[in-house]
Every structure is written in C-alpha cells, then in structure tokens.
Write a protein that holds these residues in place. Structure first.
Motif, PDB file in Angstrom:
ATOM      1  N   LEU A 227       0.833  -1.188   0.000  1.00  7.15           N
ATOM      2  CA  LEU A 227       0.000   0.000   0.000  1.00  7.15           C
ATOM      3  C   LEU A 227       0.877   1.250   0.000  1.00  7.15           C
ATOM      4  N   THR A 228       0.562   2.164  -0.900  1.00  9.94           N
ATOM      5  CA  THR A 228       1.273   3.438  -0.941  1.00  9.94           C
ATOM      6  C   THR A 228       0.258   4.570  -0.897  1.00  9.94           C
ATOM      7  N   LYS A 229       0.721   5.709  -0.417  1.00  9.66           N
ATOM      8  CA  LYS A 229      -0.137   6.886  -0.430  1.00  9.66           C
ATOM      9  C   LYS A 229      -0.449   7.216  -1.886  1.00  9.66           C
ATOM     10  N   PRO A 230      -1.731   7.364  -2.269  1.00 11.48           N
ATOM     11  CA  PRO A 230      -2.101   7.583  -3.671  1.00 11.48           C
ATOM     12  C   PRO A 230      -1.301   8.708  -4.320  1.00 11.48           C
ATOM     13  N   GLY A 231      -0.780   8.424  -5.499  1.00 14.13           N
ATOM     14  CA  GLY A 231      -0.015   9.409  -6.243  1.00 14.13           C
ATOM     15  C   GLY A 231       1.427   9.533  -5.811  1.00 14.13           C
ATOM     16  N   THR A 232       1.852   8.701  -4.849  1.00 19.65           N
ATOM     17  CA  THR A 232       3.221   8.754  -4.343  1.00 19.65           C
ATOM     18  C   THR A 232       3.773   7.341  -4.216  1.00 19.65           C
ATOM     19  N   SER A 233       5.008   7.259  -3.737  1.00 16.67           N
ATOM     20  CA  SER A 233       5.628   5.960  -3.482  1.00 16.67           C
ATOM     21  C   SER A 233       5.783   5.708  -1.986  1.00 16.67           C
ATOM     22  N   TYR A 234       5.191   6.573  -1.152  1.00 13.36           N
ATOM     23  CA  TYR A 234       5.351   6.455   0.298  1.00 13.36           C
ATOM     24  C   TYR A 234       4.665   5.212   0.846  1.00 13.36           C
ATOM     25  N   THR A 235       5.384   4.420   1.617  1.00 12.61           N
ATOM     26  CA  THR A 235       4.789   3.303   2.352  1.00 12.61           C
ATOM     27  C   THR A 235       4.486   3.794   3.770  1.00 12.61           C
ATOM     28  N   ASN A 236       4.087   2.886   4.640  1.00 15.93           N
ATOM     29  CA  ASN A 236       3.815   3.272   6.024  1.00 15.93           C
ATOM     30  C   ASN A 236       5.079   3.505   6.831  1.00 15.93           C
ATOM     31  N   ILE A 237       6.233   3.166   6.274  1.00 12.61           N
ATOM     32  CA  ILE A 237       7.500   3.387   6.984  1.00 12.61           C
ATOM     33  C   ILE A 237       8.255   4.532   6.316  1.00 12.61           C
ATOM     34  N   GLU A 238       8.534   5.539   7.067  1.00 12.36           N
ATOM     35  CA  GLU A 238       9.263   6.689   6.556  1.00 12.36           C
ATOM     36  C   GLU A 238      10.646   6.248   6.072  1.00 12.36           C
ATOM     37  N   GLY A 239      10.986   6.632   4.856  1.00 11.85           N
ATOM     38  CA  GLY A 239      12.273   6.261   4.290  1.00 11.85           C
ATOM     39  C   GLY A 239      12.236   5.004   3.452  1.00 11.85           C
ATOM     40  N   VAL A 240      11.082   4.340   3.399  1.00  7.88           N
ATOM     41  CA  VAL A 240      10.914   3.144   2.569  1.00  7.88           C
ATOM     42  C   VAL A 240       9.856   3.454   1.511  1.00  7.88           C
ATOM     43  N   PHE A 241      10.217   3.249   0.264  1.00  7.68           N
ATOM     44  CA  PHE A 241       9.361   3.610  -0.860  1.00  7.68           C
ATOM     45  C   PHE A 241       9.091   2.372  -1.714  1.00  7.68           C
ATOM     46  N   ALA A 242       7.964   2.354  -2.409  1.00 10.08           N
ATOM     47  CA  ALA A 242       7.613   1.213  -3.266  1.00 10.08           C
ATOM     48  C   ALA A 242       7.238   1.717  -4.651  1.00 10.08           C
ATOM     49  N   ALA A 243       7.704   0.992  -5.677  1.00  8.78           N
ATOM     50  CA  ALA A 243       7.452   1.403  -7.053  1.00  8.78           C
ATOM     51  C   ALA A 243       7.254   0.197  -7.955  1.00  8.78           C
ATOM     52  N   GLY A 244       6.500   0.385  -9.023  1.00 11.96           N
ATOM     53  CA  GLY A 244       6.306  -0.678  -9.993  1.00 11.96           C
ATOM     54  C   GLY A 244       5.180  -1.630  -9.628  1.00 11.96           C
ATOM     55  N   ASP A 245       5.237  -2.825 -10.221  1.00 10.49           N
ATOM     56  CA  ASP A 245       4.148  -3.789 -10.068  1.00 10.49           C
ATOM     57  C   ASP A 245       3.957  -4.291  -8.646  1.00 10.49           C
ATOM     58  N   VAL A 246       4.934  -4.084  -7.793  1.00 12.08           N
ATOM     59  CA  VAL A 246       4.806  -4.538  -6.414  1.00 12.08           C
ATOM     60  C   VAL A 246       3.716  -3.759  -5.676  1.00 12.08           C
TER      61      VAL A 246
END
Length: 354
Positions: free
Chosen positions: A274-293
């Motif tokens: 889960l990411t904040k809509p329109g961003t790559s932010y996950t629930n952990i600050e400093g960890v980002f998610a991108a792509g099909d994951v």
C-alpha cells in the motif's frame, strides 16, 4: 558496522521501476546500490519483460524492441550514471530501526541504507498446462494490453482464461484484434462485477464457456513454433474437445514479490504494498515502493518506469531532509546506534481505482 557496507539508498529490483529510480538517483549523485537478484521469483534480472519477445508500446521505439533488449539498455544506462549493480538476491530485511538492514543471499552480515526503494515486481500466475512452456510468448501471454495487438493474434481466434473483471476487460480488449474471443470459466458463473459481466456477455465477438478448463496447448512442432489450438474439458460432464486458438491469455492474477516485507510494510488483501495515492510512500518513513509490487491494475512497463521516477524523487527529498535535520540537531550519523523507526509516516491508503 563497516561504513563500506552502508549506502544512502538501496534499490531492490531489476525492472523498469528499479532502473528508472537508479538513473534518477545516480544523476543526483546519491550513489544508489541496486540489488537485481539472481533469478529472484524464478525470473531473470530484468523482471517480467525478459519473458516478453516484442514490446511495441514502449515510447521511443517505433519499430518495437525485444523485452530483454529493452532491459539490457536500461541496465546499461543505470551503470553509465554510476549505479552499483549487484547480482545477488536480498533474502531478508529489517526495517524496524535505522539504518535499515538488508541481508544479501551470500552474506552473513547485513548491508545498511538510509533509504530503501522496493521494486521487486510481481509474477503472473501460470496454470501449468501441458505445452505451456513450449508456447509461452509464442501464443500464450499473461498481458493482453502488452501483447494483444501483435500480428500473430490479428483476425485469429483467441482464448482468455479467468472469470473476474480482469478477464472480462482483457477479452473485450482482445476483441478489437482477434476474429473472436472465447472466455473459459471454471465455475458456472462469472466473478466479475454485474456491469462487466453484462458487457462481456453482450459483446458480439465474445462468448463465455462456463464449467470449462483448458488441459493442453497445441501448435506447430518446430523451433519457435506458434500455438494453433487448445484442448478443453467440461468439468461437469467430462467431455473433452480440441478448439482452434492462436492465442491464450491468462487472467488469473499475479503474485507480488512481497513475502519478506510481511508484517512490517502494510499491504492489501492480495499482498500488494500500500502506498499513499499518487506517491511511493509506504507506512514506513524512508521506505518507498514502485512498480508492479504496488500496482495491481495497470502493470505496464511505462507505468512502472513512471513510479520509479516518483520513488527516486521522493527518496532524494527524504534524504535531503534527513541531512538537514542532522546538521540542525548535531552529529547523529547513520553509523551511530540504530534508531527506532517512527511508524507514523505519511498517511496512505489503497488506490481507490484498484
């Protein structure tokens, strides 16, 4: 811990999202380290595109380009700007304290990072049909949008396996190109929404066969031979038949590569991050998610690349803010004792479109 094992940012993945992030971060002189994996998820470095022969919908290649060729070019570009690429699989992570810790496959000690970009992708579910391996990408595909318009499928009978919204959408998309599209549904009813089911059943070039499964893919008996037929079976009567089919498209779901993040990174019911809509932010600050994951709807090379760009820009901003805080608060570097992660990161939720 040796400072030589610490990076400002580590990228986990090897597809368009990972390499786009790497290009942006390396050009920003953040010296990213990219762990591309060694047959991670059973797929070669480069991700799902390495299983695709011709890519005709990626901008900049009017004549199309091979999937592996495209990923080789992205990898070369990442290296050109200074990305350090390591062909090892990250097997375990600890994202509960800073610096973040990651364990490569053949290392006893972890490497550390101030920021992490997760771009581990997803893999299409296969059915294990007889002939599946032989005709994969020679008639069988798991992405109608990616492959449906290629010449081998035009004005030919096509088959979609699946009973949900994705199957209905793919069948109607393929109807633009094929002579007819047959949807095989194992059960006696569609799982798709009422609206999608109604549209599919009313489509003049689509027909649905309920209580039916595929058992074998048949085709040309030569090197790189094409699929020409499909054996199917009625699960209620046991009746078997062979139907003409030049294309078979799986719409039975994908599995995101998120197992090692369970319990730490928030995910939806299908284990997509889960990411904040329109961003790559996950629930952990400093960890980002991108792509099909984190994208279970579009799953295109171009959308993955775009989300990799977003992740890189947001990681760059995060690292700049961290450096600014360190200057303000005093010399508390990442080589000091691990600091607990603040779980109250940016607000996020599942994309409402998914």
């Amino acid at each position: 811990m040796s400072s030589s094992k610490h990076s400002k940012v580590i990228i986990i993945g090897s597809g368009p999202a990972a390499h786009t992030a790497a290009v942006y971060l390396s050009r920003a002189e953040l010296q990213p380290v990219l762990y591309e994996g060694m047959l991670a998820n059973g797929i070669a470095a480069g991700g799902q595109l390495t299983t695709t022969t011709d890519v005709e919908n990626y901008p900049g290649f009017p004549g199309g380009i091979g999937g592996s060729e495209l990923m080789d070019a992205m990898r070369t570009q990442s290296e050109r700007f200074g990305t350090k690429i390591i062909s090892e699989t990250i097997e375990k992570v600890d994202l509960t304290s800073r610096p973040f810790k990651l364990w490569p496959e053949y290392e006893e000690e972890p490497v550390t990072a101030s920021a992490v970009i997760i771009a581990t992708g997803a893999s299409a579910r296969r059915l294990g049909l007889k002939g599946e391996d032989k005709y994969w990408q020679n008639g069988i595909s798991a992405c109608a949008v990616c492959d449906g318009a290629v010449p081998i499928f035009r004005k030919k009978p096509l088959v979609v396996i699946g009973g949900g919204d994705s199957a209905a959408e793919e069948a109607m998309f393929l109807a633009k190109y094929g002579s007819e599209v047959t949807v095989l549904v194992r059960k006696g009813a569609l799982r798709a929404s009422k609206t999608m089911a109604k549209r599919l059943l009313a489509h003049p070039k689509c027909k649905v066969r309920f209580n039916t499964v595929a058992t074998e893919v048949t085709g040309e008996e030569k090197a790189n031979g094409l699929m020409t037929g499909l054996k199917i079976k009625n699960v209620e009567t046991g009746e078997e038949e062979h139907m003409e089919a030049n294309g078979l498209f799986y719409a039975v779901g994908h599995d995101p590569a998120t197992a090692m993040f369970k319990g730490v990174i928030d995910m939806d019911s299908e284990n997509y991050i889960l990411t904040k809509p329109g961003t790559s932010y996950t629930n952990i600050e400093g960890v980002f998610a991108a792509g099909d994951v984190q994208d279970k709807r579009y799953r295109q090379a171009i959308t993955s690349a775009g989300s990799g760009c977003i992740a890189a820009l947001e990681a760059e901003k995060y690292l700049a803010e961290q450096e600014s805080e360190e200057v303000t608060d005093g010399p508390e570097g990442d080589n000091q004792a691990s600091k607990p992660v603040n779980g109250d990161g940016p607000e996020y939720r599942s994309n409402p479109l998914l």
